[in-house]
Design an enzyme around this catalytic site. Sequence first.
Site, PDB file in Angstrom:
ATOM      1  N   LYS A 104      -3.537  -6.749  -7.476  1.00  0.00           N
ATOM      2  CA  LYS A 104      -4.587  -7.430  -6.694  1.00  0.00           C
ATOM      3  C   LYS A 104      -5.784  -6.502  -6.476  1.00  0.00           C
ATOM      4  CE  LYS A 104      -5.319  -9.495  -2.079  1.00  0.00           C
ATOM      5  NZ  LYS A 104      -6.049  -8.519  -1.296  1.00  0.00           N
TER       6      LYS A 104
ATOM      7  N   HIS B 208     -11.330  -8.029  -2.080  1.00  0.00           N
ATOM      8  CA  HIS B 208     -10.761  -7.813  -0.746  1.00  0.00           C
ATOM      9  C   HIS B 208     -11.570  -8.582   0.327  1.00  0.00           C
ATOM     10  CE1 HIS B 208      -7.705  -4.753   0.762  1.00  0.00           C
ATOM     11  NE2 HIS B 208      -8.072  -5.333   1.887  1.00  0.00           N
TER      12      HIS B 208
ATOM     13  N   TYR C 136       0.885  -1.165   0.000  1.00  0.00           N
ATOM     14  CA  TYR C 136       0.000   0.000   0.000  1.00  0.00           C
ATOM     15  C   TYR C 136       0.922   1.213   0.000  1.00  0.00           C
ATOM     16  CZ  TYR C 136      -4.188  -2.556   1.748  1.00  0.00           C
ATOM     17  OH  TYR C 136      -5.266  -3.383   1.915  1.00  0.00           O
TER      18      TYR C 136
HETATM   19  C1  LIG Z   1      -8.467  -9.473   8.444  1.00  0.00           C
HETATM   20  C2  LIG Z   1      -8.123  -9.202   7.021  1.00  0.00           C
HETATM   21  C3  LIG Z   1      -7.136  -8.287   6.715  1.00  0.00           C
HETATM   22  C4  LIG Z   1      -6.780  -8.056   5.381  1.00  0.00           C
HETATM   23  N1  LIG Z   1      -5.739  -7.209   5.096  1.00  0.00           N
HETATM   24  C5  LIG Z   1      -5.348  -7.046   3.807  1.00  0.00           C
HETATM   25  C6  LIG Z   1      -4.219  -6.238   3.501  1.00  0.00           C
HETATM   26  O1  LIG Z   1      -3.580  -5.691   4.382  1.00  0.00           O
HETATM   27  N2  LIG Z   1      -3.898  -6.090   2.195  1.00  0.00           N
HETATM   28  C7  LIG Z   1      -4.589  -6.700   1.193  1.00  0.00           C
HETATM   29  O2  LIG Z   1      -4.245  -6.541   0.015  1.00  0.00           O
HETATM   30  N3  LIG Z   1      -5.649  -7.475   1.457  1.00  0.00           N
HETATM   31  C8  LIG Z   1      -6.039  -7.673   2.741  1.00  0.00           C
HETATM   32  N4  LIG Z   1      -7.101  -8.480   3.019  1.00  0.00           N
HETATM   33  C9  LIG Z   1      -7.803  -9.172   1.920  1.00  0.00           C
HETATM   34  C10 LIG Z   1      -7.172 -10.542   1.652  1.00  0.00           C
HETATM   35  O3  LIG Z   1      -5.885 -10.415   1.113  1.00  0.00           O
HETATM   36  C11 LIG Z   1      -8.027 -11.359   0.680  1.00  0.00           C
HETATM   37  O4  LIG Z   1      -8.263 -10.597  -0.481  1.00  0.00           O
HETATM   38  C12 LIG Z   1      -9.369 -11.794   1.282  1.00  0.00           C
HETATM   39  O5  LIG Z   1      -9.212 -12.134   2.641  1.00  0.00           O
HETATM   40  C13 LIG Z   1      -9.920 -12.996   0.516  1.00  0.00           C
HETATM   41  O6  LIG Z   1     -11.181 -13.346   1.011  1.00  0.00           O
HETATM   42  P1  LIG Z   1     -11.411 -14.533   2.090  1.00  0.00           P
HETATM   43  O7  LIG Z   1     -11.036 -13.968   3.420  1.00  0.00           O
HETATM   44  O8  LIG Z   1     -12.858 -14.809   1.972  1.00  0.00           O
HETATM   45  O9  LIG Z   1     -10.527 -15.693   1.715  1.00  0.00           O
HETATM   46  C14 LIG Z   1      -7.459  -8.727   4.347  1.00  0.00           C
HETATM   47  C15 LIG Z   1      -8.459  -9.651   4.669  1.00  0.00           C
HETATM   48  C16 LIG Z   1      -8.784  -9.901   5.988  1.00  0.00           C
HETATM   49  C17 LIG Z   1      -9.835 -10.929   6.299  1.00  0.00           C
END
Ligand SMILES: Cc1cc2nc3c(=O)[nH]c(=O)nc-3n(C[C@H](O)[C@H](O)[C@H](O)COP(=O)(O)O)c2cc1C
Length: 396
Positions: free
Chosen positions: A263, A287, A139
């Site tokens: 992404k 996300h 980020y």
């Molecule tokens: C608690 C949490 C924190 C996340 N933090 C980030 C992050 O810092 N950067 C990012 O690109 N995606 C982040 N994500 C999104 C994940 O990389 C991913 O896209 C998402 O969790 C996929 O969906 P799922 O949880 O249903 O498998 C986060 C997701 C969760 C659940």
Amino acid sequence: MAPATHAVNSSRVVNIDDLRRLAQRRLPTAVFDYVDGGAESEITLEENCRAFRDVTFRPRAAVALTECDLKARVLGHELSFPAMLAPVGYSRLMHPGGEVAAARAAGDAGTGYILSTISGHKLEDVKAGSKGPVWYQLYLVGGRETAEGAIERARTAGFSALVITVDTPVAGMRERDPRNGMKELLGGSPFAKLPYIPNLLAHPRWLASFLLDGGVPKLENIVVPGKGPLELIDVAAALSHAAVTWDDLRWIREIWAGPIVVKGLLTGDDARRAVDEGAAAVVVSNHGGRQLDCVSSSLRALPEVVTAVTGQVEVLMDGGIRRGGDIVKAICLGARAVLIGRAYAYGLAAAGQSGVTRAIEILRCDVERTLRLLGCPSVAALDRSYIETPPAWSVR
Ligand SMILES: Cc1cc2nc3c(=O)[nH]c(=O)nc-3n(C[C@H](O)[C@H](O)[C@H](O)COP(=O)(O)O)c2cc1C
């Protein structure tokens, strides 16, 4: 060193939902809801999981397979099965082992880990802790100068790809967080914290490990020149000035010679743009339903993106994966591999590294069993002939 964790009882933890229940028991409500929740009405959060039900399998019967080949190649890395661990911010709040424990579990299982910018452990320690490939998710929090420092550190430490998340021009409205006093707990005055303290005290195992770990971690990989590591409390505000544009992508391209993964795309047009800007792979993702609510599920968006990029880049997807059968469906629809988010975060929150190991093991065994039940010898052989999708899913 990640703290020792107890092995997870595999007869009690049979699926990812079991890990979710354990996580809910161990974590204070504010931390559990941060992991579990989504944006606004949580429509996309729910739809990400539900969409997998629209896809049904078409097995080939009477096929005897003694072994299935689960391996997948992603950006030149051979993975033991077609799933990697997605970037999950604030992991050190879930368990002191945090990002180091998750990366180690991924490496031990023969797969890769993506480290979030919003991380409590130093990126060098995360890389050193894993035997597998580790990528850095970027980020632009703190601006280009801050990002440049992190990119240089990632290069020196041996990260093999940069993942640029493009769906977060501002943090999504996750309504559970303000209700649970997340902001007050992270950095408010002791007086502001008071209403939320009883819930923390009701989770003594988590509280003890959190306090022994030194309390709210600093963001060791967002080092603002002249100021040092960013405080966790400042992230949401900083994110709202950190939108990544195609212009930024071009700039990153100039200072990072390795592969770039974009992404957070949901349309063929954006995926084509990413190809034109030099991406090596794209991740179809909303996300995990945490940003813009009411966008389509990632699975539903996947075929459009696969068609749009015409094989020029690798297509990954994430969102809603809770079973290995979900992974198989995504591969049939054209994904090279998937990223798993909450599925391993629940494991981390429940039991540290061994919880992540158990999450990976559950999904891996699911994939193998599903292939054998389908009568398909390998992940590489999966295609649309093994599934049926609703008629409306035909690609535009
Ligand atoms: C608690 C949490 C924190 C996340 N933090 C980030 C992050 O810092 N950067 C990012 O690109 N995606 C982040 N994500 C999104 C994940 O990389 C991913 O896209 C998402 O969790 C996929 O969906 P799922 O949880 O249903 O498998 C986060 C997701 C969760 C659940």
